[in-house]
Write an enzyme that holds these catalytic residues in place. Structure first.
Site, PDB file in Angstrom:
ATOM      1  CG  HIS A 415      -0.240   0.569   3.911  1.00 44.48           C
ATOM      2  ND1 HIS A 415       0.165   1.879   3.930  1.00 44.48           N
ATOM      3  CD2 HIS A 415      -0.766   0.328   5.144  1.00 44.48           C
ATOM      4  CE1 HIS A 415      -0.070   2.410   5.126  1.00 44.48           C
ATOM      5  NE2 HIS A 415      -0.632   1.491   5.875  1.00 44.48           N
ATOM      6  CG  ASP A 419      -4.342   5.666   4.614  1.00 47.46           C
ATOM      7  OD1 ASP A 419      -5.462   5.323   5.058  1.00 47.46           O
ATOM      8  OD2 ASP A 419      -4.086   6.831   4.251  1.00 47.46           O
TER       9      ASP A 419
END
Length: 442
Positions: A415, A419
């Site tokens: 992440h 994302d």
């Protein structure tokens, strides 16, 4: 004059090796080209030939022990020859860690040593601040020291334990704290090293009251399992990961495979779903360059081609060879290279080149009936795809309930770069291709 037998460096990332077996005993005559010993690394096992003829005078690193690359593991020479300096050789497992930037030297502010695994930015900052890189614990892949590691050290410098009353390497001190071992109770001729702490910890375990008659003593795992443990721990600590799951209707993919079987059979290739998924994934990776990338020192490196790795189960654990440039190769080429790599991996003949340079990994647990799981990212990659079992499932199509072969794809993504939106788009695009495989040729 006695000749040194060195542990070879079998790849760019290799720092240590474990002697599996000596083919000769001390005092036996060895011819040039004879297999002298076998050594295993974290990825493969190799036989090492003698590069000179002579008598095996002394074995410094016995079978089962680990030594650093280029370390002297034995001596060859003439019968009765006296070896000088052999007793000064070390054969502990601590030396490779020096190359990884985790073990300090006696000086606290010496020039940067050769062999320490560190990024250029980290080396530059350490030199500017007159910091010994050996004092910095690396958190990057394979213990690599990153710029952030040096900055963290500057903000919170750690003392060099070698100057304390009981001289202790930083690695040993850290391990002692984790295991609850009192350094002051360890007796050793020199500095307390990692092996001394482990020995003390094992001794405490041995004298502890037995909980049951079925208690078993711990055993040392092999080099591959140690590497897997280290890499998985590193990945868990490095990547803030999220796993996304998307179902796929595999009807069209199965039909495509059936139609291509005949053509592939003529090329002596057995086409599998893994091959198709690898090819489809490579196409999507070219459309999402941030997924086909690596991240270090706040720098994103986008890779030109998709080198897709496939996790292969061996007797000792999983290894991940990768097919280079899958995006540039035909499906049949991908199938041939993948099967060759699988065979090499399971027979122990895989090369270091085939084990490095991957940009994305696929792990297929479908054959074991798994329908959902969270694979761990293979550092320094940014994502890994988990492939699950195909299950006949009732689904609604055009208002009607139909039975379709459904399969879950599980994408674990880092992440820091990938994302949720990017991961979702990547996974949806891959699922669209698998449900409409002829889009591969558009």
């Amino acid at each position: 004059m006695a000749q040194e037998v060195l542990l070879p460096k079998l790849g760019l990332t290799m720092t240590e090796g474990t002697i599996d077996e000596w083919k000769f005993k001390e005092g036996e005559h060895v011819k040039k080209g004879d297999i002298l010993y076998s050594v295993s690394t974290d990825k493969l096992t190799n036989d090492v030939e003698a590069d000179t003829e002579g008598v095996l005078l002394k074995i410094l690193v016995p079978a089962g022990e680990t030594a650093a690359c280029k370390a002297v593991v034995a001596y060859l020479g003439e019968a009765g020859e006296i070896i000088t300096g052999a007793s000064a050789q070390t054969k502990t497992e601590e030396k490779p860690q020096e190359q990884m930037g985790k073990v300090t030297t006696e000086s606290s502010a010496a020039p940067i040593r050769e062999g320490i695994l560190a990024s250029p930015a980290a080396k530059k900052l350490a030199k500017e601040k007159n910091i010994e890189l050996g004092l910095v614990v690396g958190t990057g892949p394979n213990g690599r020291i990153t710029l952030q590691d040096v900055e963290d050290y500057i903000a919170n410098p750690q003392p060099d334990n070698s100057t304390e009353k009981t001289k202790t390497s930083p690695m040993a001190a850290k391990l002692a704290e984790e295991l609850g071992v009192d350094i002051e109770t360890i007796t050793t001729d020199g500095r307390v090293m990692k092996k001394d702490v482990l020995a003390a910890a094992n001794a405490e375990t041995t004298i502890a009251p037995a909980m049951s008659n079925n208690d078993q003593q711990p055993v040392k795992v092999n080099a591959l399992r140690r590497s897997i443990a280290a890499n998985m721990t590193l990945s868990w600590q490095t990547s803030p990961r999220v796993t996304y799951t998307h179902p796929v209707d595999t009807t069209a993919m199965k039909e495509m495979r059936d139609k291509l079987k005949i053509a592939c059979k003529e090329d002596n290739v057995k086409l599998t779903f893994n091959h198709i998924i690898m090819k489809m994934t490579a196409k999507v990776l070219m459309e999402f360059p941030d997924v086909n990338a690596s991240f270090a020192d706040n720098m994103l490196t986008r890779h030109t081609h998709a080198n897709v790795g496939l996790a292969v189960a061996t007797g000792d654990g999983l290894i991940v060879p990768n097919v280079k440039g899958v995006d540039t190769k035909s499906l049949i080429e991908v199938a041939k290279e993948t099967e060759a790599l699988i065979e090499a991996a399971r027979s122990g003949k895989i090369s270091m080149e085939d084990m490095t340079g991957g940009t994305f990994t696929i792990s297929n647990l479908g054959p074991y009936g798994i329908t959902n799981f969270s694979p761990i990212i293979n550092q320094p990659e940014l994502a890994i795809l988990g492939v699950c079992d195909m299950v006949e499932t009732p689904v609604v199509r055009n208002g009607q309930i139909e039975i379709r072969p459904m399969m879950n794809l599980c994408l674990t993504a880092d992440h820091r770069v990938v994302d949720g939106v990017m991961a979702a788009k990547f996974l949806k695009r891959l699922c669209d291709l698998l449900e409409n495989p002829y889009l591969l040729f558009t």
